[in-house]
Structures are given as C-alpha cells and as structure tokens.
Design a protein around this motif. Structure first.
Motif, mmCIF file in Angstrom:
data_model
loop_
_atom_site.group_PDB
_atom_site.id
_atom_site.type_symbol
_atom_site.label_atom_id
_atom_site.label_comp_id
_atom_site.label_asym_id
_atom_site.label_seq_id
_atom_site.Cartn_x
_atom_site.Cartn_y
_atom_site.Cartn_z
ATOM 1 N N VAL A 86 46.122 37.618 50.937
ATOM 2 C CA VAL A 86 45.432 37.549 49.646
ATOM 3 C C VAL A 86 45.864 38.727 48.791
ATOM 4 N N GLN A 87 45.628 38.594 47.503
ATOM 5 C CA GLN A 87 45.908 39.677 46.562
ATOM 6 C C GLN A 87 44.684 40.587 46.470
ATOM 7 N N ALA A 88 44.934 41.836 46.162
ATOM 8 C CA ALA A 88 43.833 42.768 45.957
ATOM 9 C C ALA A 88 42.894 42.231 44.874
ATOM 10 N N GLY A 89 41.602 42.353 45.120
ATOM 11 C CA GLY A 89 40.607 41.863 44.179
ATOM 12 C C GLY A 89 40.122 40.451 44.467
ATOM 13 N N GLU A 90 40.846 39.732 45.300
ATOM 14 C CA GLU A 90 40.468 38.362 45.623
ATOM 15 C C GLU A 90 39.434 38.339 46.755
#
Length: 118
Positions: free
Chosen positions: A11-15
C-alpha cells in the motif's frame, strides 16, 4: 487452535488496509486475541489486543488513533483496521491468541506481510 491471518499487501503511505484472522479449533470465551508485527532487524511488537468476551482493547502507542482491532464472535474472526499507514508500519503481521489470564500468547498464525511505500 488454528489462526489464519490474511489481508496483507503493498500500500501507499496514507492509505488503509484491513487484516483478518480466522480462528478455529475451540470456543474462545474468556480468551484474548492480539496482533503483533515484526519488521526486519527489529523485535516483535504487540500492536493491539482485544478480549473476546467484552471487546476491551489495548493499543501500542505507535498505532493508537490509526489502528482499530475488532472481533466477530459469531464467526470467530479478528480484524485489524489500519488507517493512515506509514512506511514504518511495514512488517510481517501476526495474529495470536491466549487463554484469559495467561501471560504469554501461546497460539500464533502464520503472518501476513504489509509493505507501506512512501
């Protein structure tokens, strides 16, 4: 007791990401369930725990306010909802179970990898 963790991934940071743990082999009345994680080169860390009967929760300071542990007693499921993920949350996540009053978690799932990219 068998514990099967799932839901990891990239996942991407913030997700957000939700991990699931399917528990089987007995009834879990009076037990506690926990999520742990271990990053490469680091010690295993208890992330969150929940009591089966009352749903009382505890969180590590590093995840408090971002992660939520929950359980579905009817389906013997435990979840870890992870929001606002950070690269430092990257780890193998394990679910674990222990009898009420036990000091140590005696039963462990196989782990699921969560990788958070920046």
């Amino acid at each position: 007791v068998q514990l099967q963790a799932s839901g990891g991934g990239l996942v991407q940071a913030g997700e957000s990401r939700r991990l699931s743990c399917a528990a089987s082999g007995r009834t879990f009345t009076n037990w506690s369930m926990g999520w742990f994680r271990q990053a490469p080169g680091k010690e295993r860390e208890e992330v969150a725990s929940i009591t089966w009967n009352w749903g009382t929760t505890n969180y590590a300071a590093s995840v408090k306010g971002r992660f939520t542990i929950s359980r579905e007693t009817a389906n013997n499921m435990v979840f870890l909802q992870m929001n606002s993920l950070k690269p430092e949350d990257t780890a193998v996540y394990y679910c674990a179970a222990k009898r009420g009053g036990a000091r140590q978690y005696a039963y462990w799932g196989q782990g699921t990898q969560v990788t958070v990219s920046s």
